[in-house]
Design a protein around this motif. Structure first.
Motif, mmCIF file in Angstrom:
data_model
loop_
_atom_site.group_PDB
_atom_site.id
_atom_site.type_symbol
_atom_site.label_atom_id
_atom_site.label_comp_id
_atom_site.label_asym_id
_atom_site.label_seq_id
_atom_site.Cartn_x
_atom_site.Cartn_y
_atom_site.Cartn_z
ATOM 1 N N GLU A 1 52.353 -16.154 53.059
ATOM 2 C CA GLU A 1 51.260 -14.725 53.023
ATOM 3 C C GLU A 1 50.858 -14.116 51.166
ATOM 4 O OE1 GLU A 1 54.509 -11.754 54.513
ATOM 5 O OE2 GLU A 1 54.651 -13.011 56.803
ATOM 6 N N PRO B 1 45.904 -13.134 52.491
ATOM 7 C CA PRO B 1 45.404 -12.389 53.682
ATOM 8 C C PRO B 1 45.262 -12.803 54.513
ATOM 9 C CG PRO B 1 44.355 -11.325 51.375
ATOM 10 C CD PRO B 1 45.116 -12.722 50.954
ATOM 11 N N LYS C 1 48.653 -19.413 52.926
ATOM 12 C CA LYS C 1 48.996 -18.784 54.021
ATOM 13 C C LYS C 1 50.223 -18.393 54.452
ATOM 14 C CE LYS C 1 47.132 -18.185 58.525
ATOM 15 N NZ LYS C 1 47.629 -18.645 59.610
ATOM 16 N N THR C 2 50.524 -19.183 54.842
ATOM 17 C CA THR C 2 51.876 -19.366 55.153
ATOM 18 C C THR C 2 53.448 -18.791 54.559
ATOM 19 O OG1 THR C 2 52.018 -22.150 55.894
ATOM 20 C CG2 THR C 2 53.608 -21.148 55.625
#
Ligand SMILES: [Zn+2]
Length: 287
Positions: A72, A75, A69-70
């Motif tokens: 990217e 999503p 997540k960090t």
């Protein structure tokens, strides 16, 4: 906004403990994407952007999914979706987590009582607690493998947490379940611990506090002793080396060679005050 703690009030990134528990429960005590019970608290909008703790804006992600997540690579929409229907709640049971036990010897400490054994050939077992033919805690030593097994029941006789050959999984309906570092704590309610144990891998487990329940039998574990409620028995400071079984309560087929054997224990130990009231009422009514 409700359930919000402004950073100025706490002046740190620390999420208040009651809010952490609410988030754990809402997320099924695991990563919302994959269910893993080892996770981090993630501010969906990014801590740097919000600098506030709002329960609904925080979710649980395992290390891998947090990093994705960090970076990217995962999503935020996917995380939001999973946050609404967390993996463990969807499945009704947590994703199994494999404990890294191994070796030819094992030791279990329960309320300052020690049980240990070493591999004596095919199917060697160490059963520190067994009730009515169900091994609540058991190590199996087989072909160089050391396998931990645990069956944890609640007071309604429902299996709520299980370790099956080192694979830990649970029903995510408890009040609280926390696997923090090597410590597992299951709470039935605030300040009511069902079990607190430490996985001292590779070959040791410690039960610090808890209640082993099965078919109306209750074995209480405190930091210093074990109490068998149904027999008013208290055990502390026992060292049982090279044993196959420790506390064995109720009938077992085939018999289990327990060091402490109690075949007959009363199962009628509910609310004694209510029983007394009932007897008194019956007596007075002449029945
Ligand atoms: Zn994950």
């Amino acid at each position: 906004m409700a359930n919000e703690v402004k950073v100025s009030e706490i002046s740190s990134r620390h999420i208040p403990l009651p809010m952490q528990r609410e988030i754990r429960k809402r997320c099924g005590f695991g990563c919302v994407i994959c269910g893993l019970p080892l996770y981090e608290y993630d501010h969906l909008l990014g801590w740097a952007n919000v600098k506030r703790h709002v329960g609904e804006e925080i979710t649980l992600l395992c290390n891998q999914h947090h990093r994705e997540k960090t970076a990217e690579l995962l999503p935020i929409e996917k995380v939001r979706e999973a946050n609404k229907t967390p993996f463990n709640l969807r499945e009704g049971v947590s994703k199994p987590y494999v404990l890294h036990y191994s070796g030819a010897e094992c030791e279990v400490e329960i309320g300052k009582n020690l049980f240990s054994t070493r591999d004596g050939g095919h199917g060697t077992t160490l059963v520190p607690i067994s009730i009515d033919g169900t091994a609540l805690l058991r190590f199996v030593l087989e072909d160089g493998h050391l396998l931990l097994n645990l069956n944890l029941f609640d007071e309604y006789n429902r299996l709520v947490l299980q370790i099956l050959d080192n694979q830990l999984c649970y029903v995510p309906s408890q009040w609280d379940i926390q696997l923090t570092a090597r410590n597992l704590i299951v709470r039935e309610a605030a300040r009511r611990i069902l079990i607190e144990m430490v996985f001292e891998v590779p070959n040791r487990v410690v039960v610090r506090r808890g209640r082993f329940l099965r078919n109306g039998v209750e074995v209480l574990v405190g930091p210093e002793h074990v109490v068998i409620v149904n027999k008013s028995g208290r055990l502390t400071g026992n060292i049982m080396k090279n044993v196959r079984a420790g506390i064995v309560i109720g009938p077992h087929k085939p018999p289990l060679p327990g060091v402490i054997k109690m075949e007959n224990v009363s199962r009628y130990l509910g609310d004694r005050a209510a029983v007394k009231r009932w007897v008194k009422e019956c007596f007075e009514a002449g029945c």
